[in-house]
Design a protein around this motif. Structure first.
Motif, PDB file in Angstrom:
ATOM      1  N   LEU A  50       0.833  -1.212   0.000  1.00  0.00           N
ATOM      2  CA  LEU A  50       0.000   0.000   0.000  1.00  0.00           C
ATOM      3  C   LEU A  50       0.865   1.258   0.000  1.00  0.00           C
ATOM      4  O   LEU A  50       0.588   2.223  -0.698  1.00  0.00           O
ATOM      5  N   ARG A  51       1.922   1.200   0.792  1.00  0.00           N
ATOM      6  CA  ARG A  51       2.838   2.359   0.877  1.00  0.00           C
ATOM      7  C   ARG A  51       3.495   2.608  -0.492  1.00  0.00           C
ATOM      8  O   ARG A  51       3.613   3.740  -0.930  1.00  0.00           O
ATOM      9  N   HIS A  52       3.901   1.535  -1.167  1.00  0.00           N
ATOM     10  CA  HIS A  52       4.491   1.684  -2.505  1.00  0.00           C
ATOM     11  C   HIS A  52       3.500   2.354  -3.450  1.00  0.00           C
ATOM     12  O   HIS A  52       3.856   3.260  -4.206  1.00  0.00           O
ATOM     13  N   LEU A  53       2.263   1.901  -3.393  1.00  0.00           N
ATOM     14  CA  LEU A  53       1.247   2.454  -4.300  1.00  0.00           C
ATOM     15  C   LEU A  53       1.046   3.940  -4.011  1.00  0.00           C
ATOM     16  O   LEU A  53       0.975   4.758  -4.932  1.00  0.00           O
ATOM     17  N   GLU A  54       0.978   4.273  -2.707  1.00  0.00           N
ATOM     18  CA  GLU A  54       0.800   5.684  -2.343  1.00  0.00           C
ATOM     19  C   GLU A  54       1.985   6.526  -2.797  1.00  0.00           C
ATOM     20  O   GLU A  54       1.849   7.700  -3.091  1.00  0.00           O
ATOM     21  N   LYS A  55       3.153   5.907  -2.855  1.00  0.00           N
ATOM     22  CA  LYS A  55       4.354   6.622  -3.309  1.00  0.00           C
ATOM     23  C   LYS A  55       4.517   6.539  -4.818  1.00  0.00           C
ATOM     24  O   LYS A  55       5.591   6.773  -5.355  1.00  0.00           O
ATOM     25  N   ASN A  56       3.454   6.122  -5.479  1.00  0.00           N
ATOM     26  CA  ASN A  56       3.443   6.083  -6.949  1.00  0.00           C
ATOM     27  C   ASN A  56       4.343   5.031  -7.564  1.00  0.00           C
ATOM     28  O   ASN A  56       4.836   5.208  -8.675  1.00  0.00           O
ATOM     29  N   ARG A  57       4.564   3.963  -6.815  1.00  0.00           N
ATOM     30  CA  ARG A  57       5.339   2.857  -7.386  1.00  0.00           C
ATOM     31  C   ARG A  57       4.374   1.798  -7.885  1.00  0.00           C
ATOM     32  O   ARG A  57       3.351   1.529  -7.234  1.00  0.00           O
ATOM     33  N   VAL A  58       4.727   1.189  -8.990  1.00  0.00           N
ATOM     34  CA  VAL A  58       3.947   0.043  -9.461  1.00  0.00           C
ATOM     35  C   VAL A  58       4.411  -1.177  -8.661  1.00  0.00           C
ATOM     36  O   VAL A  58       5.617  -1.372  -8.464  1.00  0.00           O
ATOM     37  N   VAL A  59       3.467  -1.945  -8.160  1.00  0.00           N
ATOM     38  CA  VAL A  59       3.814  -3.148  -7.399  1.00  0.00           C
ATOM     39  C   VAL A  59       3.417  -4.374  -8.213  1.00  0.00           C
ATOM     40  O   VAL A  59       2.285  -4.464  -8.694  1.00  0.00           O
ATOM     41  N   ILE A  60       4.360  -5.281  -8.386  1.00  0.00           N
ATOM     42  CA  ILE A  60       4.061  -6.527  -9.100  1.00  0.00           C
ATOM     43  C   ILE A  60       4.075  -7.664  -8.083  1.00  0.00           C
ATOM     44  O   ILE A  60       5.066  -7.852  -7.367  1.00  0.00           O
ATOM     45  N   PHE A  61       2.949  -8.376  -8.017  1.00  0.00           N
ATOM     46  CA  PHE A  61       2.848  -9.498  -7.086  1.00  0.00           C
ATOM     47  C   PHE A  61       3.236 -10.789  -7.797  1.00  0.00           C
ATOM     48  O   PHE A  61       2.561 -11.209  -8.742  1.00  0.00           O
ATOM     49  N   GLY A  62       4.320 -11.409  -7.356  1.00  0.00           N
ATOM     50  CA  GLY A  62       4.806 -12.637  -7.980  1.00  0.00           C
ATOM     51  C   GLY A  62       4.544 -13.848  -7.098  1.00  0.00           C
ATOM     52  O   GLY A  62       4.198 -13.726  -5.924  1.00  0.00           O
ATOM     53  N   ALA A  63       4.690 -15.029  -7.688  1.00  0.00           N
ATOM     54  CA  ALA A  63       4.536 -16.321  -6.994  1.00  0.00           C
ATOM     55  C   ALA A  63       3.109 -16.595  -6.535  1.00  0.00           C
ATOM     56  O   ALA A  63       2.894 -17.311  -5.544  1.00  0.00           O
TER      57      ALA A  63
END
Ligand code: UDP
Length: 241
Positions: free
Chosen positions: A120-133
């Protein structure tokens, strides 16, 4: 500027979307093209999380049918999704998008572990998050992963990017020329009619958590943006009758 319909989305790409014309493996040029499009949508202020399947490299079920232990086969599949995630992360970084990979199976040397608060913090900081596995467990799919993570990060919608199919039909459009496309459906109808969009677990999670699902064709450039802006393309599945 047109106000986007969705502010935080989870994009689900099937592994095959990364294979390009080859159909299997990873075609780096194809991934780079997709990353460009995702970067463009991201630049307009949309928060983006990604789940990428692994079917371009491996699927657990057929390997199990051929005699392999199902759990081992599924772990192999989950590792495939991490390869896809790393390649996509690199392409997004090269487009100037700050990106983080989080995996459901810990592998500290290559990615962060999945931690919801950090995502959530990454998203708020405008980072794209990729969920793997995937979700880290055998017997599940990356569709279920997409629905589960979308619920956890409170995404407004799951954008289900399909390879060459532009929505949900009442029959397979590749086999039946008279198949009719739905513009809108409810999650309940999808489950009742047994429409093959995502597996039943993923549909149930989307329904219970009131998450819209938009099924659209990824092969048409600009489609992610169209969906985010609320243009009627593909098929929208929601709880609204
Ligand atoms: N998989 C799994 N658990 C998960 C997600 C994926 O075991 O939570 C395995 C499963 O073997 C599956 C493979 O990873 O066949 C690749 O994922 P999937 O088939 O969903 O990929 P896609 O069809 O979207 O490319």
């Amino acid at each position: 500027m047109v106000q986007p319909k969705y502010k935080r989305v989870l994009i689900k790409l099937s592994g095959e979307a990364l294979a390009g014309d080859r159909g299997v493996g990873i075609d780096i040029k194809t991934v780079q093209e997709m990353a460009k499009e995702i970067a463009e949508v991201h630049a307009s202020g949309i928060q983006i999380a990604l789940v990428i399947g692994g079917g371009n490299l491996w699927r657990g079920e057929p390997a199990a049918e051929a005699g392999m232990d199902r759990v081992q086969a599924d772990y192999t599949g989950m590792l495939g999704t991490v390869m896809n995630a790393l390649v996509m992360a690199d392409s997004l970084q090269q487009e100037g998008v700050d990106t983080r990979v989080q995996t459901a199976i810990a592998m500290h040397n290559v990615a962060e572990p999945y931690i919801r608060g950090r995502a959530l913090r990454h998203l708020e900081k405008n980072r794209v998050v990729i969920f793997g596995a995937g979700i880290g467990s055998p017997y599940f799919s990356t569709d279920t992963t997409a629905a589960l993570r979308a619920a956890e990060i409170e995404a407004d919608a799951i954008l289900m990017a399909k390879n060459g199919v532009d929505g949900v039909y009442n029959d397979d459009p590749r086999k039946n020329a008279d198949a009719v496309k739905f513009d809108e459906l409810t999650h309940g109808e999808v489950i009742k009619r047994g429409l093959k969009i995502m597996d039943a677990t993923a549909s149930a999670i989307s329904m219970d958590n009131d998450i819209d699902l938009v099924v659209f064709n990824m092969n048409e450039p600009g489609n992610i943006k169209r969906v985010v802006l609320g243009e009627q393309i593909g098929t929208t599945v929601s709880n609204k009758a």
